[in-house]
Design a protein around this motif. Structure first.
Motif, PDB file in Angstrom:
ATOM      1  N   LEU A 140       0.842  -1.193   0.000  1.00 58.03           N
ATOM      2  CA  LEU A 140       0.000   0.000   0.000  1.00 58.03           C
ATOM      3  C   LEU A 140       0.876   1.241   0.000  1.00 58.03           C
ATOM      4  N   GLN A 141       0.540   2.177  -0.874  1.00 56.12           N
ATOM      5  CA  GLN A 141       1.286   3.422  -0.978  1.00 56.12           C
ATOM      6  C   GLN A 141       0.679   4.467  -0.042  1.00 56.12           C
ATOM      7  N   PHE A 160      -9.448  -3.042   0.552  1.00 55.11           N
ATOM      8  CA  PHE A 160      -8.715  -1.791   0.558  1.00 55.11           C
ATOM      9  C   PHE A 160      -7.356  -2.037  -0.081  1.00 55.11           C
ATOM     10  N   GLY A 161      -7.115  -1.385  -1.216  1.00 54.88           N
ATOM     11  CA  GLY A 161      -5.880  -1.579  -1.973  1.00 54.88           C
ATOM     12  C   GLY A 161      -6.135  -1.898  -3.426  1.00 54.88           C
ATOM     13  N   GLU A 177       0.962  -8.097   5.387  1.00 53.29           N
ATOM     14  CA  GLU A 177       0.376  -9.349   5.858  1.00 53.29           C
ATOM     15  C   GLU A 177      -0.135 -10.190   4.700  1.00 53.29           C
ATOM     16  N   ARG A 178      -0.665  -9.554   3.674  1.00 56.66           N
ATOM     17  CA  ARG A 178      -1.144 -10.293   2.508  1.00 56.66           C
ATOM     18  C   ARG A 178       0.007 -10.991   1.803  1.00 56.66           C
ATOM     19  N   LEU A 179       1.111 -10.293   1.600  1.00 54.60           N
ATOM     20  CA  LEU A 179       2.247 -10.932   0.942  1.00 54.60           C
ATOM     21  C   LEU A 179       2.814 -12.059   1.796  1.00 54.60           C
ATOM     22  N   LEU A 182       0.568 -15.033   1.265  1.00 53.49           N
ATOM     23  CA  LEU A 182       0.715 -15.632  -0.063  1.00 53.49           C
ATOM     24  C   LEU A 182       1.962 -16.494  -0.161  1.00 53.49           C
ATOM     25  N   PHE A 183       3.042 -16.051   0.461  1.00 50.95           N
ATOM     26  CA  PHE A 183       4.331 -16.724   0.296  1.00 50.95           C
ATOM     27  C   PHE A 183       4.730 -17.519   1.541  1.00 50.95           C
ATOM     28  N   ALA A 184       3.743 -17.980   2.290  1.00 57.72           N
ATOM     29  CA  ALA A 184       4.027 -18.715   3.514  1.00 57.72           C
ATOM     30  C   ALA A 184       4.783 -20.012   3.259  1.00 57.72           C
TER      31      ALA A 184
END
Length: 214
Positions: A140-141, A160-161, A177-179, A182-184
Motif C-alpha cells: 500500500l502506498q 482496501f488496496g 500481511e497479505r504478501l 501468499l508466500f508462507a
C-alpha cells in the motif's frame, strides 16, 4: 473479494503501450548458475527475460497471458524463449522444472484473492526444492492520490488496496500481511524497497523479496 483476474483484453490493447521499470537486483541474480532454468512469469514484452539473457543466463523462458506482448518479446528478445499461457496460471511443465522464477509487477495486475493464491501455488509447484523466487510488487502506498483510490474502490471490490486506473485496468496494492500469507510456503531470504515508476509513469515505492521454495 471479487475482482477481475483475467484482464488479457487490456494487456493486448492498452497494455501494449506500457513500459515497465522494476529492476533486477544483480546481487540476487549472482546466486544463480548461468545455465540455471529461469522463468519470467508475466513477462509482458520480455524486458526482464531479455535482461537476464544479457547477463549471460542461457536458459530463460517468459510466459504471459497476452499474445500481443509475447509476440513483441519474441521479436525483440531472441535469446530467450516465450510462450502464451492458455490456461493460466497452469504451466505445461513438470514439477520442479525451474531453478528460479521472477514475478515482477504481476500480483498488482491479478487483484483477486483466489487467483493470486493459484498463481503462487503454481510457481511453488514448478520450482525445485530450494529454488529461488524473486518478487517485485507494491505494498500500500502512503500518498493521498493512492489512498483516495483505495477508499473509492473498496466498496466495489471489497478490499482496501484494489483500484481502477484511468485507462481501464483493475490493480492491487498489498498489505505486508497479505504478501506474507501468499508466500508462507517459501523461506524469506532477503528484501529491499526502492523507488520505481509505475506503468503509467507515476513515482511509487516497490518492495522486492527474495524467497526460496521450502
Amino acid at each position: 473479494m471479487s475482482a477481475p483476474d483475467d484482464q488479457s483484453a487490456y494487456w493486448n490493447s492498452t497494455g501494449t503501450t506500457k513500459t515497465y521499470g522494476h529492476p533486477l537486483h544483480t546481487a540476487w541474480t549472482a546466486r544463480l548458475a548461468r545455465d540455471a532454468a529461469l522463468l519470467d512469469y508475466g513477462c509482458g514484452y520480455g524486458r526482464l527475460a531479455g535482461g537476464l539473457a544479457a547477463l549471460g543466463f542461457t536458459d530463460v523462458e517468459g510466459v504471459d497471458v497476452a499474445p500481443e506482448p509475447v509476440a513483441r518479446a519474441r521479436a525483440e528478445q531472441p535469446a530467450a524463449r516465450f510462450a502464451v499461457l492458455t490456461d493460466p496460471p497452469r504451466l505445461e511443465r513438470p514439477d520442479g522444472a525451474y531453478d528460479a522464477a521472477f514475478l515482477f509487477a504481476v500480483l498488482t495486475c491479478v487483484p483477486d484473492d483466489a487467483a493470486q493464491r493459484s498463481l503462487v501455488a503454481e510457481l511453488h509447484r514448478v520450482l525445485r526444492p530450494g529454488g529461488l523466487l524473486q518478487v517485485s510488487d507494491y505494498l500500500l502506498q502512503a500518498d493521498e492520490r493512492n489512498q483516495e483510490r483505495y477508499r473509492r474502490c473498496e466498496a466495489r471490490y471489497g478490499c482496501f488496496g484494489v483500484f481502477e486506473t484511468s485507462d481501464g485496468a483493475v490493480c492491487r496494492h498489498h498489505t505486508r500481511e497479505r504478501l506474507d500469507e501468499l508466500f508462507a510456503a517459501f523461506e524469506p531470504l532477503d528484501e529491499r524497497e526502492l523507488a520505481v515508476l509505475t506503468m503509467n509513469g507515476r513515482p511509487a515505492v516497490a518492495t522486492q523479496l527474495l524467497l526460496a521454495r521450502r
